[in-house]
Design a protein around this motif. Structure first.
Motif, PDB file in Angstrom:
ATOM      1  N   PRO B 143       0.822  -1.210   0.000  1.00 29.35           N
ATOM      2  CA  PRO B 143       0.000   0.000   0.000  1.00 29.35           C
ATOM      3  C   PRO B 143       0.863   1.269   0.000  1.00 29.35           C
ATOM      4  O   PRO B 143       1.967   1.264   0.523  1.00 29.35           O
ATOM      5  CB  PRO B 143      -0.781  -0.117   1.308  1.00 29.35           C
ATOM      6  CG  PRO B 143       0.048  -0.978   2.184  1.00 29.35           C
ATOM      7  CD  PRO B 143       0.840  -1.890   1.297  1.00 29.35           C
ATOM      8  N   VAL B 144       0.316   2.310  -0.599  1.00 33.49           N
ATOM      9  CA  VAL B 144       1.041   3.582  -0.701  1.00 33.49           C
ATOM     10  C   VAL B 144       0.169   4.674  -0.082  1.00 33.49           C
ATOM     11  O   VAL B 144      -1.018   4.772  -0.398  1.00 33.49           O
ATOM     12  CB  VAL B 144       1.341   3.909  -2.181  1.00 33.49           C
ATOM     13  CG1 VAL B 144       2.134   5.197  -2.296  1.00 33.49           C
ATOM     14  CG2 VAL B 144       2.099   2.766  -2.835  1.00 33.49           C
ATOM     15  N   VAL B 145       0.767   5.457   0.800  1.00 37.30           N
ATOM     16  CA  VAL B 145      -0.015   6.477   1.518  1.00 37.30           C
ATOM     17  C   VAL B 145       0.729   7.819   1.564  1.00 37.30           C
ATOM     18  O   VAL B 145       1.917   7.895   1.246  1.00 37.30           O
ATOM     19  CB  VAL B 145      -0.312   6.021   2.971  1.00 37.30           C
ATOM     20  CG1 VAL B 145      -1.192   4.794   3.001  1.00 37.30           C
ATOM     21  CG2 VAL B 145       0.982   5.761   3.738  1.00 37.30           C
ATOM     22  N   THR B 146       0.000   8.852   1.936  1.00 40.54           N
ATOM     23  CA  THR B 146       0.581  10.163   2.250  1.00 40.54           C
ATOM     24  C   THR B 146      -0.082  10.616   3.550  1.00 40.54           C
ATOM     25  O   THR B 146      -1.051   9.983   4.002  1.00 40.54           O
ATOM     26  CB  THR B 146       0.294  11.204   1.143  1.00 40.54           C
ATOM     27  OG1 THR B 146      -1.117  11.437   1.119  1.00 40.54           O
ATOM     28  CG2 THR B 146       0.774  10.789  -0.211  1.00 40.54           C
ATOM     29  N   PRO B 147       0.359  11.734   4.131  1.00 39.15           N
ATOM     30  CA  PRO B 147      -0.307  12.225   5.350  1.00 39.15           C
ATOM     31  C   PRO B 147      -1.793  12.488   5.123  1.00 39.15           C
ATOM     32  O   PRO B 147      -2.586  12.418   6.051  1.00 39.15           O
ATOM     33  CB  PRO B 147       0.436  13.514   5.665  1.00 39.15           C
ATOM     34  CG  PRO B 147       1.773  13.339   5.053  1.00 39.15           C
ATOM     35  CD  PRO B 147       1.559  12.519   3.830  1.00 39.15           C
ATOM     36  N   GLU B 148      -2.177  12.784   3.879  1.00 42.66           N
ATOM     37  CA  GLU B 148      -3.590  13.081   3.591  1.00 42.66           C
ATOM     38  C   GLU B 148      -4.437  11.809   3.526  1.00 42.66           C
ATOM     39  O   GLU B 148      -5.647  11.880   3.727  1.00 42.66           O
ATOM     40  CB  GLU B 148      -3.733  13.830   2.254  1.00 42.66           C
ATOM     41  CG  GLU B 148      -3.289  15.281   2.296  1.00 42.66           C
ATOM     42  CD  GLU B 148      -1.791  15.422   2.268  1.00 42.66           C
ATOM     43  OE1 GLU B 148      -1.120  14.555   1.648  1.00 42.66           O
ATOM     44  OE2 GLU B 148      -1.270  16.365   2.882  1.00 42.66           O
ATOM     45  N   GLY B 149      -3.815  10.693   3.201  1.00 43.13           N
ATOM     46  CA  GLY B 149      -4.592   9.457   3.134  1.00 43.13           C
ATOM     47  C   GLY B 149      -4.002   8.460   2.153  1.00 43.13           C
ATOM     48  O   GLY B 149      -2.836   8.558   1.748  1.00 43.13           O
ATOM     49  N   ILE B 150      -4.866   7.516   1.748  1.00 41.84           N
ATOM     50  CA  ILE B 150      -4.424   6.424   0.872  1.00 41.84           C
ATOM     51  C   ILE B 150      -4.217   6.915  -0.558  1.00 41.84           C
ATOM     52  O   ILE B 150      -5.072   7.630  -1.106  1.00 41.84           O
ATOM     53  CB  ILE B 150      -5.455   5.280   0.915  1.00 41.84           C
ATOM     54  CG1 ILE B 150      -5.334   4.547   2.249  1.00 41.84           C
ATOM     55  CG2 ILE B 150      -5.286   4.313  -0.246  1.00 41.84           C
ATOM     56  CD1 ILE B 150      -6.388   3.498   2.488  1.00 41.84           C
ATOM     57  N   VAL B 151      -3.097   6.547  -1.139  1.00 43.24           N
ATOM     58  CA  VAL B 151      -2.778   6.942  -2.524  1.00 43.24           C
ATOM     59  C   VAL B 151      -3.089   5.805  -3.493  1.00 43.24           C
ATOM     60  O   VAL B 151      -3.697   6.012  -4.543  1.00 43.24           O
ATOM     61  CB  VAL B 151      -1.293   7.366  -2.644  1.00 43.24           C
ATOM     62  CG1 VAL B 151      -0.899   7.572  -4.087  1.00 43.24           C
ATOM     63  CG2 VAL B 151      -1.051   8.630  -1.850  1.00 43.24           C
ATOM     64  N   GLY B 152      -2.673   4.603  -3.141  1.00 44.46           N
ATOM     65  CA  GLY B 152      -2.914   3.484  -4.051  1.00 44.46           C
ATOM     66  C   GLY B 152      -2.109   2.269  -3.661  1.00 44.46           C
ATOM     67  O   GLY B 152      -1.738   2.106  -2.498  1.00 44.46           O
TER      68      GLY B 152
END
Lengths: 181, 273
Positions: B143-152
């Motif tokens: 899984p790939v994420v950023t502080p804002e949420g799930i990316v993909g």
């Protein structure tokens, strides 16, 4: 030299599509610049070169894209084949013809990408704005392709007068800027 | 001797005359006026020429130096502006990376930070390419994420690069739930660029503005990561499910750095496999 120039143009197209488009205004309306390039190579270059460029560029695009693998290659190769076939039947030597084929090329590419994905993946839905987006892309391609052709003509010396009747015999541009009387 | 005497006499007379003049004032005569009348235009002309020359020097010849100085200053200004732009970019990157670092410290998983280097060449599919691959421990399915949420999710890897299917792509699906009511469903990418929250039963209480988070039950995305908020709810008269649209919390057009979770929690059913 020709190989280097062709590779440079291909590289630019890949970089433009994968890194530059998101920074442009209204990226959804930007057409794939590979279409004019493949038309150019199919009309003015040798068949070997046109199909080579189409396959190479298609494979790279397929590598980058989230689309089912092979769609770009398919679209580009068929486009090149169709354009070469058309150029043997009619003389593609006027600006409006280039514009027409550029628009049709963009339509064909989008149809292949969307249509084949929709056929292969039942869950895939064609975006509701697809018609509008494809329309604008076709229009932009029709407007800009003659300029891109002029630019490419200066950059890629693939001219081969012996391979097609519609091609230049004197090194001048193959298309006319005014319609036939 | 006579010359010296004459000179002394002359000086004495001069002093006396000047003294008398100082004491009694200048007698009226037309000579001064005439002299003034004649000489003033010449003085004026002389003054005009001198001033003109001064002005010419100051405003023309001097301007040549000023123009050179101006060019130099313009170049300096341009360099400073360029530097300022670069610093602003560095500052923004610093803010982003600081947020990413802070976020990284808050999540209990090992992560690999990566930079977005490319996007999908087609305008119909949603993937990105990042500059970390199998060489850094990235593998397919992470899984790939950023502080804002799930990316993909990572869908392809090479030693140096990875391709990530964005959550807004139609092929993407994330098991999710409404944070307030714990209502479960599947968040799928919408062709319009947002999410559809599918398979939410009609009886469930879903309101516009509710936060949607990952449930952790899909075996890919850990629980509790933000996906977005409900932007529309339609309860059709027929059918089992509501039509819920979700606005993503991540601005997918502007994602520049991401975190790839390299040790997502494994579920029992996956371990059994």
């Amino acid at each position: 030299m020709r190989f280097f120039q062709t590779t440079t143009v291909c590289l630019f197209i890949v970089i433009f599509n994968t890194a530059m488009v998101p920074f442009l205004f209204f990226p959804q309306y930007v057409f794939d610049p590979a279409v004019p390039f493949i038309l150019f190579m199919s009309l003015l270059g040798s068949g070997r070169r046109a199909f080579g460029v189409s396959a190479g560029l298609g494979l790279v695009m397929d590598g980058f894209s989230g689309a089912p693998f092979g769609l770009y290659t398919t679209a580009y190769l068929w486009m090149a084949a169709a354009m070469r076939q058309v150029s043997t039947l009619i003389r593609v030597d006027q600006v409006w013809m280039i514009q027409l084929f550029a628009g049709l090329g963009v339509l064909f590419e989008d149809m292949v990408l969307l249509g084949m994905t929709a056929l292969m993946d039942p869950g895939f839905r064609i975006p509701p704005t697809a018609a509008e987006r494809i329309g604008v892309q076709m229009l932009l391609a029709a407007v800009l392709t003659p300029f891109l052709f002029s630019l490419l003509y200066r950059m890629v010396p693939t001219w081969n007068p012996s391979t097609n009747e519609s091609r230049s015999r004197s090194g001048t541009k193959p298309w006319r800027t005014t319609s036939k009387g | 001797m006579a010359i010296i005497a004459g000179a002394v006499l002359l000086i004495a007379v001069n002093v006396i005359v000047v003294s008398v003049m100082v004491k009694y004032g200048q007698p009226e005569s037309g000579i001064e006026k005439t002299a003034l009348y004649i000489s003033a235009p010449f003085q004026n002309a002389f003054h005009f020429v001198v001033n003109g020359s001064k002005n010419l020097w100051r405003h023309y010849f001097f301007l040549v130096f000023a123009a050179r100085e101006n060019e130099q200053l313009k170049k300096t200004l341009q360099a400073v502006r360029e530097k300022n732009r670069r610093l602003a970019e560095i500052e923004l990157a610093n803010i982003r990376l600081r947020r990413l670092l802070e976020f990284r410290e808050t999540i209990p998983y090992a992560t690999i930070s990566a930079e977005v280097v490319g996007r999908d060449p087609s305008r119909w599919f949603k993937t990105i390419v990042v500059n970390k691959g199998t060489g850094k421990g990235v593998r397919k399915g992470l899984p790939v994420v950023t502080p804002e949420g799930i990316v993909g999710q990572v869908i392809e890897c090479t030693p140096g690069y990875s391709k990530i299917l964005l959550a807004i792509d139609q092929k993407s699906a994330v098991d999710a739930m409404i944070q307030r009511t714990r209502t479960r469903g599947i968040v799928e990418g919408d062709p319009g660029g947002g999410f559809n929250f599918k398979y939410v039963l009609r009886k469930e209480d879903v309101r516009v503005g509710d936060r949607v988070i990952s449930s952790g039950l899909d075996g890919v995305f850990p629980k509790g990561f933000d996906l977005g908020h409900v932007s529309g709810v339609v309860r059709p008269t027929a059918g089992m499910f509501q039509v819920v649209t979700v606005l993503p919390s991540v601005d997918f057009e502007k994602v520049e750095e991401v975190l790839i979770i390299s040790n997502p929690p494994a579920h029992a059913f996956m371990e059994e496999k």
